[in-house]
Write a protein that holds these residues in place. Structure first.
Motif, PDB file in Angstrom:
ATOM      1  N   SER A 126      13.961   9.278  -4.380  1.00  0.00           N
ATOM      2  CA  SER A 126      13.927   7.912  -4.904  1.00  0.00           C
ATOM      3  C   SER A 126      12.563   7.328  -4.623  1.00  0.00           C
ATOM      4  N   TRP A 127      12.256   6.212  -5.265  1.00  0.00           N
ATOM      5  CA  TRP A 127      11.001   5.538  -4.979  1.00  0.00           C
ATOM      6  C   TRP A 127      10.974   4.981  -3.560  1.00  0.00           C
ATOM      7  N   ALA A 128      12.110   4.499  -3.086  1.00  0.00           N
ATOM      8  CA  ALA A 128      12.154   3.997  -1.711  1.00  0.00           C
ATOM      9  C   ALA A 128      11.833   5.115  -0.729  1.00  0.00           C
ATOM     10  N   ASP A 129      12.370   6.308  -1.000  1.00  0.00           N
ATOM     11  CA  ASP A 129      12.107   7.454  -0.137  1.00  0.00           C
ATOM     12  C   ASP A 129      10.637   7.847  -0.190  1.00  0.00           C
ATOM     13  N   TRP A 130      10.059   7.937  -1.403  1.00  0.00           N
ATOM     14  CA  TRP A 130       8.664   8.346  -1.551  1.00  0.00           C
ATOM     15  C   TRP A 130       7.728   7.338  -0.900  1.00  0.00           C
ATOM     16  N   GLU A 131       7.962   6.065  -1.106  1.00  0.00           N
ATOM     17  CA  GLU A 131       7.069   5.066  -0.526  1.00  0.00           C
ATOM     18  C   GLU A 131       7.205   5.022   0.993  1.00  0.00           C
ATOM     19  N   SER A 132       8.394   5.324   1.501  1.00  0.00           N
ATOM     20  CA  SER A 132       8.545   5.434   2.951  1.00  0.00           C
ATOM     21  C   SER A 132       7.752   6.615   3.481  1.00  0.00           C
ATOM     22  N   LYS A 133       7.773   7.732   2.757  1.00  0.00           N
ATOM     23  CA  LYS A 133       6.992   8.904   3.149  1.00  0.00           C
ATOM     24  C   LYS A 133       5.495   8.600   3.119  1.00  0.00           C
ATOM     25  N   ILE A 134       5.038   7.884   2.090  1.00  0.00           N
ATOM     26  CA  ILE A 134       3.623   7.499   2.015  1.00  0.00           C
ATOM     27  C   ILE A 134       3.228   6.706   3.248  1.00  0.00           C
ATOM     28  N   THR A 135       4.053   5.731   3.609  1.00  0.00           N
ATOM     29  CA  THR A 135       3.752   4.911   4.782  1.00  0.00           C
ATOM     30  C   THR A 135       3.664   5.765   6.036  1.00  0.00           C
ATOM     31  N   THR A 136       4.582   6.707   6.188  1.00  0.00           N
ATOM     32  CA  THR A 136       4.574   7.585   7.358  1.00  0.00           C
ATOM     33  C   THR A 136       3.307   8.423   7.409  1.00  0.00           C
ATOM     34  N   MET A 137       2.934   9.019   6.277  1.00  0.00           N
ATOM     35  CA  MET A 137       1.753   9.881   6.248  1.00  0.00           C
ATOM     36  C   MET A 137       0.473   9.106   6.518  1.00  0.00           C
ATOM     37  N   VAL A 138       0.300   7.992   5.816  1.00  0.00           N
ATOM     38  CA  VAL A 138      -0.940   7.228   5.972  1.00  0.00           C
ATOM     39  C   VAL A 138      -1.038   6.637   7.375  1.00  0.00           C
ATOM     40  N   THR A 139       0.069   6.170   7.909  1.00  0.00           N
ATOM     41  CA  THR A 139       0.050   5.611   9.260  1.00  0.00           C
ATOM     42  C   THR A 139      -0.335   6.672  10.279  1.00  0.00           C
ATOM     43  N   ALA A 140       0.184   7.892  10.097  1.00  0.00           N
ATOM     44  CA  ALA A 140      -0.183   8.979  11.015  1.00  0.00           C
ATOM     45  C   ALA A 140      -1.677   9.245  10.963  1.00  0.00           C
ATOM     46  N   ARG A 141      -2.255   9.208   9.751  1.00  0.00           N
ATOM     47  CA  ARG A 141      -3.694   9.434   9.657  1.00  0.00           C
ATOM     48  C   ARG A 141      -4.474   8.289  10.303  1.00  0.00           C
ATOM     49  N   LEU A 142      -4.051   7.045  10.058  1.00  0.00           N
ATOM     50  CA  LEU A 142      -4.753   5.905  10.632  1.00  0.00           C
ATOM     51  C   LEU A 142      -4.711   5.932  12.153  1.00  0.00           C
ATOM     52  N   ASN A 143      -3.631   6.469  12.701  1.00  0.00           N
ATOM     53  CA  ASN A 143      -3.505   6.542  14.156  1.00  0.00           C
ATOM     54  C   ASN A 143      -4.331   7.677  14.756  1.00  0.00           C
ATOM     55  N   ALA A 144      -4.796   8.600  13.921  1.00  0.00           N
ATOM     56  CA  ALA A 144      -5.625   9.711  14.396  1.00  0.00           C
ATOM     57  C   ALA A 144      -7.074   9.250  14.426  1.00  0.00           C
ATOM     58  N   ALA A 145      -7.379   8.403  15.379  1.00  0.00           N
ATOM     59  CA  ALA A 145      -8.651   7.678  15.380  1.00  0.00           C
ATOM     60  C   ALA A 145      -9.863   8.566  15.603  1.00  0.00           C
ATOM     61  N   SER A 146      -9.677   9.775  16.121  1.00  0.00           N
ATOM     62  CA  SER A 146     -10.822  10.644  16.383  1.00  0.00           C
ATOM     63  C   SER A 146     -10.998  11.722  15.319  1.00  0.00           C
ATOM     64  N   THR A 147     -10.161  11.718  14.281  1.00  0.00           N
ATOM     65  CA  THR A 147     -10.222  12.749  13.249  1.00  0.00           C
ATOM     66  C   THR A 147     -11.183  12.335  12.144  1.00  0.00           C
ATOM     67  N   THR A 148     -12.256  13.116  11.962  1.00  0.00           N
ATOM     68  CA  THR A 148     -13.280  12.779  10.972  1.00  0.00           C
ATOM     69  C   THR A 148     -13.284  13.754   9.797  1.00  0.00           C
ATOM     70  N   SER A 149     -12.251  14.595   9.687  1.00  0.00           N
ATOM     71  CA  SER A 149     -12.283  15.679   8.708  1.00  0.00           C
ATOM     72  C   SER A 149     -11.496  15.396   7.434  1.00  0.00           C
ATOM     73  N   ILE A 150     -10.921  14.213   7.284  1.00  0.00           N
ATOM     74  CA  ILE A 150     -10.097  13.920   6.104  1.00  0.00           C
ATOM     75  C   ILE A 150     -10.904  13.077   5.121  1.00  0.00           C
ATOM     76  N   ASN A 151     -11.077  13.600   3.913  1.00  0.00           N
ATOM     77  CA  ASN A 151     -11.909  12.897   2.932  1.00  0.00           C
ATOM     78  C   ASN A 151     -11.204  12.687   1.593  1.00  0.00           C
ATOM     79  N   GLY A 152      -9.876  12.742   1.583  1.00  0.00           N
ATOM     80  CA  GLY A 152      -9.197  12.452   0.322  1.00  0.00           C
ATOM     81  C   GLY A 152      -7.693  12.540   0.440  1.00  0.00           C
ATOM     82  N   TRP A 153      -7.014  11.612  -0.275  1.00  0.00           N
ATOM     83  CA  TRP A 153      -5.566  11.671  -0.457  1.00  0.00           C
ATOM     84  C   TRP A 153      -5.294  12.261  -1.833  1.00  0.00           C
TER      85      TRP A 153
END
Length: 566
Positions: A126-153
């Motif tokens: 569902s869209w609710a499920d997908w948007e919840s997954k997006i939030t989980t993924m992006v939040t995990a990346r934002l919390n990885a404050a020392s990771t400099t290797s991600i350059n695209g979604w």
């Protein structure tokens, strides 16, 4: 793409057939491939050195074998990946988990977001499920404050056959909704797409038209090249895409072909040569080897964490430095070549035909009256056979006539690949590489620019970003030195601010120090400053940064031309 798109029985049959029947076309002998070392086409960036699900863990592949490849770009699964990839018994390759290996190899990585789903093809909930997954993924990346290797979604993968229009609506509407959701959480990281399974004019035109209308044009345009022999059409696909951009008034996007190679051909060294040659000519940003079989092998460059025959094609590619130069194919005899003017080395990788063929190398006027030519070979070993080293076929001195030589390759194996190294007769000007151009290095949140004043005709500028791991600007140099000792490192730079500027310097996990750049005559006007670095024998990673984790940030601004080690 995964091999689950093709029934397992058919994959096994294709592998059996491939053992007996040629899977790449080849023309007869007496072809002459022409290399002109005097015509640069772009700086060396190792465009095609990368892979999908290239890294399984921080130790698979062996990090010591990654640095020589000078990896450019990876595409790894999302944080919290649930998929059991091909040959895997547990989910692997989480982009945050493997980040230390990505950074250590000098690479960057796109995040394949839909691989958060357990199944492939993806099973939409569902869209609710997908948007919840997006939030989980992006939040995990934002919390990885020392990771400099991600350059695209990468918002989706192969929507032409994996997007569930019955449940999720049209892909163009879903793209816009997903784009806006990601941007609401992360306004910095580039967005990659549409990632079609193949290039199709009508699909791309329709998508880009809709994306422009919804103000959701991707930052990086992406599609896959996965059919047998598709390398022959890559230049046409790139030209067609550029024409679409122009017709719609969209500024040129970097192009990523983040899956290349069919299951029949991905392991054949001569096919790799065809792809790499096309990628370099067409000016795309990056290309990644497809993931059809085991994860953590960069698409078959490793077996049991040791090199296959294909590894050496990419090791030769990783050894290239300076500028890529013009090559002109002869039938199916194709190749790519570089020229490092700091050492007077021309390196070529060629293949694709059988019998006796020739490689003409022009532009050698500055090499003297004779040159030394070494020819090496790597076989088509397949994915399940290790090759511990390439085979040297010859080392010969040739007389230079009118700045040119012609090198024969006898009894050529049309499935293997060949490396040709040309130096002055006495050898390169230095026994090991001392000069490392910034434009050849890993350039993050900065840009390459051409300049006649720069040492190799290019430099890196707009090294401006600080603040967090998503917008920090830095250049990572992978250097290879002969002994463990303290080296003097000369940094050639430009500083047009009128005041002293600074960058941070760190290497091999060391503490940060500061490098000062006195003002120069202006931007693009270069001077040098020298610092000391303690390096280990073999490969080292040196970072010069305006911004980076654990570094408070440089002052002012500076451009980088190159570093020289002594």
């Amino acid at each position: 793409m995964r091999n689950r798109r093709i029934p397992v029985a058919l994959v096994a049959m294709a592998a059996l057939i491939a053992a007996f029947v040629p899977t790449t076309s080849a023309t007869a002998a007496n072809n002459t491939l022409v290399i002109d070392a005097s015509v640069a086409i772009r700086p060396v960036t190792h465009v095609g050195a990368g892979g999908l699900y290239a890294l399984a863990t921080t130790t698979t592949p062996d990090p010591a074998l990654l640095k020589p490849l000078h990896l450019n770009q990876l595409t790894q699964p999302a944080p919290g990946v649930q998929q059991l990839g091909n040959g895997a018994t547990v989910p692997s390759g989480d982009v945050l988990v493997v980040a230390p290996s990505t950074i250590g190899a000098g690479a960057q990585s796109y995040v394949r977001m839909p691989d958060i789903y357990k199944d492939f093809p993806y099973k939409w909930v569902s869209w609710a499920d997908w948007e919840s997954k997006i939030t989980t993924m992006v939040t995990a990346r934002l919390n990885a404050a020392s990771t400099t290797s991600i350059n695209g979604w990468e918002l989706w993968n192969e929507p032409d056959w994996t997007w569930d229009t019955a449940k999720a609506g049209s892909f163009t509407s879903g793209w816009a909704r997903t784009f806006n959701k990601v941007r609401s959480l992360d306004s910095i990281t580039p967005i990659v797409g549409p990632s079609y399974a193949l290039y199709d004019h009508n699909w791309m035109l329709s998508f880009m038209t809709a994306a422009k209308a919804s103000n959701t044009v991707p930052d990086v345009a992406c599609w896959h090249e996965l059919e047998d022999g598709t390398w022959a059409s890559i230049d046409e696909h790139v030209a067609d895409y550029r024409a679409i951009e122009q017709s719609l008034g969209i500024s040129p996007r970097p192009i990523s072909i983040n899956e290349y190679g069919s299951p029949n051909q991905v392991d054949i060294p001569s096919v790799q040569v065809h792809y790499l040659a096309q990628f370099e000519r067409t000016g795309i940003k990056d290309a990644e080897r497809a993931y059809w079989y085991e994860p953590g092998t960069i698409g078959g460059l490793f077996h049991n964490n040791q090199p296959t025959g294909s590894y050496w094609t990419y090791k030769w590619y990783g050894d290239m430095s300076g500028n890529m130069v013009q090559t002109t194919a002869s039938g199916d005899f194709d190749g790519l070549a570089s020229y490092d003017s700091s050492r007077k080395i021309v390196t070529a990788i060629v293949g694709g035909v059988y019998g006796t063929n020739h490689v003409q190398v022009k532009g050698l006027g500055g090499f003297g009256s004779s040159v030394k030519v070494t020819v090496n070979y790597t076989p088509n070993s397949g994915r399940h056979a290790n090759v511990q080293a390439p085979t040297q076929l010859s080392s010969t001195t040739y007389a230079v006539a009118n700045g040119s030589i012609t090198v024969p390759i006898e009894n050529q194996d049309y499935l293997g690949a060949y490396e040709i190294v040309v130096t002055p007769a006495a050898g390169p000007t230095s026994s090991w590489q001392k000069v490392y151009e910034a434009e050849n290095a890993t350039v993050v949140n900065a840009n390459r620019f051409a300049s006649a004043n720069a040492g190799n005709g290019w430099y890196v500028g707009q090294i401006d970003g600080t603040g967090n791991a998503r917008n920090a600007s830095f250049v990572d140099f992978i250097v290879n030195v002969p002994t463990t000792k303290t080296y003097a490192m000369s940094i050639r730079y430009a500083n047009g601010t009128g005041a002293t500027s600074t960058h941070g310097l760190a290497y091999n996990g060391s503490a940060w120090s500061s490098v000062s750049y006195a003002p120069t005559g202006g931007w693009g006007q270069f001077a040098s400053t020298t610092v000391s670095v303690n390096l280990n024998a073999g490969y080292n990673v040196i970072r010069l940064a305006k911004g980076s984790p654990y570094f408070p940030g440089g002052t002012g601004y500076a451009e980088l031309d190159n570093i020289t080690l002594n």
